[in-house]
Design a protein around this motif. Structure first.
Motif, PDB file in Angstrom:
ATOM      1  N   GLY A  15       0.839  -1.178   0.000  1.00 33.23           N
ATOM      2  CA  GLY A  15       0.000   0.000   0.000  1.00 33.23           C
ATOM      3  C   GLY A  15       0.879   1.233   0.000  1.00 33.23           C
ATOM      4  N   GLN A  16       0.388   2.309  -0.546  1.00 32.25           N
ATOM      5  CA  GLN A  16       1.197   3.518  -0.664  1.00 32.25           C
ATOM      6  C   GLN A  16       1.281   4.253   0.668  1.00 32.25           C
ATOM      7  N   PRO A  17       2.477   4.550   1.145  1.00 32.88           N
ATOM      8  CA  PRO A  17       2.610   5.325   2.381  1.00 32.88           C
ATOM      9  C   PRO A  17       2.167   6.761   2.176  1.00 32.88           C
ATOM     10  N   ARG A  18       1.731   7.381   3.247  1.00 34.99           N
ATOM     11  CA  ARG A  18       1.306   8.769   3.174  1.00 34.99           C
ATOM     12  C   ARG A  18       2.504   9.686   2.963  1.00 34.99           C
ATOM     13  N   HIS A  19       2.329  10.704   2.115  1.00 36.12           N
ATOM     14  CA  HIS A  19       3.315  11.759   1.909  1.00 36.12           C
ATOM     15  C   HIS A  19       4.674  11.212   1.484  1.00 36.12           C
ATOM     16  N   GLY A  20       4.678  10.034   0.849  1.00 30.82           N
ATOM     17  CA  GLY A  20       5.911   9.484   0.324  1.00 30.82           C
ATOM     18  C   GLY A  20       6.818   8.851   1.360  1.00 30.82           C
ATOM     19  N   ARG A  21       6.425   8.839   2.626  1.00 29.74           N
ATOM     20  CA  ARG A  21       7.238   8.225   3.678  1.00 29.74           C
ATOM     21  C   ARG A  21       6.521   7.007   4.221  1.00 29.74           C
ATOM     22  N   SER A  22       7.295   5.993   4.533  1.00 26.32           N
ATOM     23  CA  SER A  22       6.726   4.754   5.047  1.00 26.32           C
ATOM     24  C   SER A  22       6.824   4.711   6.565  1.00 26.32           C
ATOM     25  N   SER A  23       5.791   4.156   7.192  1.00 31.42           N
ATOM     26  CA  SER A  23       5.826   3.992   8.648  1.00 31.42           C
ATOM     27  C   SER A  23       6.853   2.946   9.062  1.00 31.42           C
ATOM     28  N   PHE A  24       7.354   2.175   8.083  1.00 30.92           N
ATOM     29  CA  PHE A  24       8.354   1.151   8.380  1.00 30.92           C
ATOM     30  C   PHE A  24       9.783   1.691   8.305  1.00 30.92           C
ATOM     31  N   ASP A  25       9.931   2.938   7.863  1.00 30.24           N
ATOM     32  CA  ASP A  25      11.264   3.527   7.781  1.00 30.24           C
ATOM     33  C   ASP A  25      11.882   3.655   9.175  1.00 30.24           C
ATOM     34  N   THR A  47      -5.524 -12.804   8.434  1.00 32.77           N
ATOM     35  CA  THR A  47      -4.813 -13.932   7.846  1.00 32.77           C
ATOM     36  C   THR A  47      -3.348 -13.527   7.714  1.00 32.77           C
ATOM     37  N   ASP A  48      -2.508 -14.438   7.214  1.00 29.99           N
ATOM     38  CA  ASP A  48      -1.091 -14.112   7.038  1.00 29.99           C
ATOM     39  C   ASP A  48      -0.823 -13.330   5.754  1.00 29.99           C
ATOM     40  N   ALA A  49      -1.866 -13.030   4.980  1.00 26.77           N
ATOM     41  CA  ALA A  49      -1.676 -12.422   3.666  1.00 26.77           C
ATOM     42  C   ALA A  49      -1.234 -10.967   3.721  1.00 26.77           C
ATOM     43  N   VAL A  50      -1.583 -10.264   4.788  1.00 23.54           N
ATOM     44  CA  VAL A  50      -1.368  -8.820   4.800  1.00 23.54           C
ATOM     45  C   VAL A  50      -1.214  -8.338   6.235  1.00 23.54           C
ATOM     46  N   ARG A  51      -0.488  -7.229   6.392  1.00 19.95           N
ATOM     47  CA  ARG A  51      -0.351  -6.576   7.688  1.00 19.95           C
ATOM     48  C   ARG A  51      -0.533  -5.069   7.501  1.00 19.95           C
ATOM     49  N   PRO A  52      -1.076  -4.386   8.510  1.00 18.80           N
ATOM     50  CA  PRO A  52      -1.276  -2.935   8.415  1.00 18.80           C
ATOM     51  C   PRO A  52       0.025  -2.183   8.619  1.00 18.80           C
ATOM     52  N   SER A  53      -0.038  -0.871   8.438  1.00 16.94           N
ATOM     53  CA  SER A  53       1.136  -0.029   8.652  1.00 16.94           C
ATOM     54  C   SER A  53       1.593  -0.108  10.103  1.00 16.94           C
ATOM     55  N   ALA A 201      -4.903   2.483   3.467  1.00 14.52           N
ATOM     56  CA  ALA A 201      -3.713   3.033   4.115  1.00 14.52           C
ATOM     57  C   ALA A 201      -2.529   2.141   3.756  1.00 14.52           C
ATOM     58  N   GLU A 202      -1.361   2.544   4.179  1.00 15.46           N
ATOM     59  CA  GLU A 202      -0.171   1.739   3.915  1.00 15.46           C
ATOM     60  C   GLU A 202      -0.324   0.350   4.527  1.00 15.46           C
ATOM     61  N   HIS A 203       0.158  -0.663   3.806  1.00 10.98           N
ATOM     62  CA  HIS A 203       0.110  -2.039   4.290  1.00 10.98           C
ATOM     63  C   HIS A 203       1.123  -2.852   3.500  1.00 10.98           C
ATOM     64  N   VAL A 204       1.407  -4.065   3.968  1.00  7.33           N
ATOM     65  CA  VAL A 204       2.331  -4.943   3.255  1.00  7.33           C
ATOM     66  C   VAL A 204       1.667  -6.285   2.999  1.00  7.33           C
ATOM     67  N   HIS A 205       2.025  -6.882   1.849  1.00  7.65           N
ATOM     68  CA  HIS A 205       1.517  -8.193   1.458  1.00  7.65           C
ATOM     69  C   HIS A 205       2.572  -9.259   1.713  1.00  7.65           C
ATOM     70  N   SER A 206       2.114 -10.478   1.939  1.00  9.20           N
ATOM     71  CA  SER A 206       3.009 -11.607   2.139  1.00  9.20           C
ATOM     72  C   SER A 206       2.706 -12.700   1.125  1.00  9.20           C
ATOM     73  N   SER A 207       3.769 -13.329   0.614  1.00 10.04           N
ATOM     74  CA  SER A 207       3.607 -14.485  -0.252  1.00 10.04           C
ATOM     75  C   SER A 207       4.858 -15.343  -0.123  1.00 10.04           C
TER      76      SER A 207
END
Length: 227
Positions: A15-25, A47-53, A201-207
């Motif tokens: 997912g796209q982070p807000r304002h070009g910055r990632s919460s994972f930085d 599920t294990d497919a996705v996690r939030p920011s 909101a920003e999020h990450v996928h798992s595979s």
């Protein structure tokens, strides 16, 4: 470290982070791994497919809301019902929703394996719904936990469509969605018209490579030929 790699080494769509910055930085590896291991938020389990920011711009929860899909080419607005369902019953809800589509349906498999910033739709027309459900039961782990696999089932003659997307959200399209809403209500889901979904909101996928292989097996079982 293995769990961390599962999300970041094998993630294809973020997912796209807000304002070009990632919460994972600027997080430590320990902070990242701790966050990615969290699947439960209150009574809701991902599920294990996705996690939030990391900063939880959207907190996962159960519920549904009404929306519309606007086709820019035709100008048509199609009613939409979006639902977020906890892991332990999301597939049960999905299979019950499919029963509203009739006995013969079309299938669209959505994949973003080996892709970045996009996905591919693979079509299979006219399959008996009981046969489809029997096949899907054999791939429950893939459907639940692969963040690069999505599925849509539709009856173009009604027309209605039920999607189980890569984020494991349930999305229903059609002019009359009352029967779908009744099923959601029967499962105890509440209408939350102001709720936000993890996709907003920003999020990450798992595979994983294993899920990519399972996807190919599912494609073959459904008789889908990319060519």
């Amino acid at each position: 470290m293995g769990f961390l790699k599962k999300f970041f080494k094998n993630t294809y769509r973020d997912g796209q982070p807000r304002h070009g910055r990632s919460s994972f930085d600027n997080l430590t590896e320990e902070q990242l791994e701790t966050h990615l291991r969290i699947a439960r938020y209150g009574s809701f389990t991902l599920t294990d497919a996705v996690r939030p920011s990391y900063d939880l711009q959207v907190v996962p929860q159960s519920g549904y809301r009404h929306d519309h899909y606007h086709d820019r080419e035709t100008g048509i607005r199609v009613p939409v019902l979006m639902a977020s369902v906890s892991r332990e019953k999301v597939l049960d809800v999905y299979f019950d929703l499919l029963d509203q589509l009739g006995t013969s349906v079309d299938v669209v498999l959505e994949t973003s394996h080996e892709r970045r910033g996009g996905h591919q739709d693979l079509y299979r027309e006219e399959i008996d719904l009981p046969i489809l459900k029997s096949i899907l039961y054999d791939f429950e782990d893939l459907l639940l936990d692969d963040g690069c696999t999505g599925l849509a089932v539709l009856n173009p003659n009604i027309p209605l469509e039920v999607q189980f997307d890569e984020h494991k959200l349930l999305i229903m399209y059609g002019e009359n969605l009352v029967d779908f809403q009744d099923i959601l209500d029967e499962y105890g889901l509440e209408a939350r018209e102001e709720m936000k979904f993890i996709t907003e909101a920003e999020h990450v996928h798992s595979s994983s490579e294993d899920f990519a292989r399972q996807f190919e097996q599912l494609k073959c079982r459904l008789g889908i030929d990319e060519d």
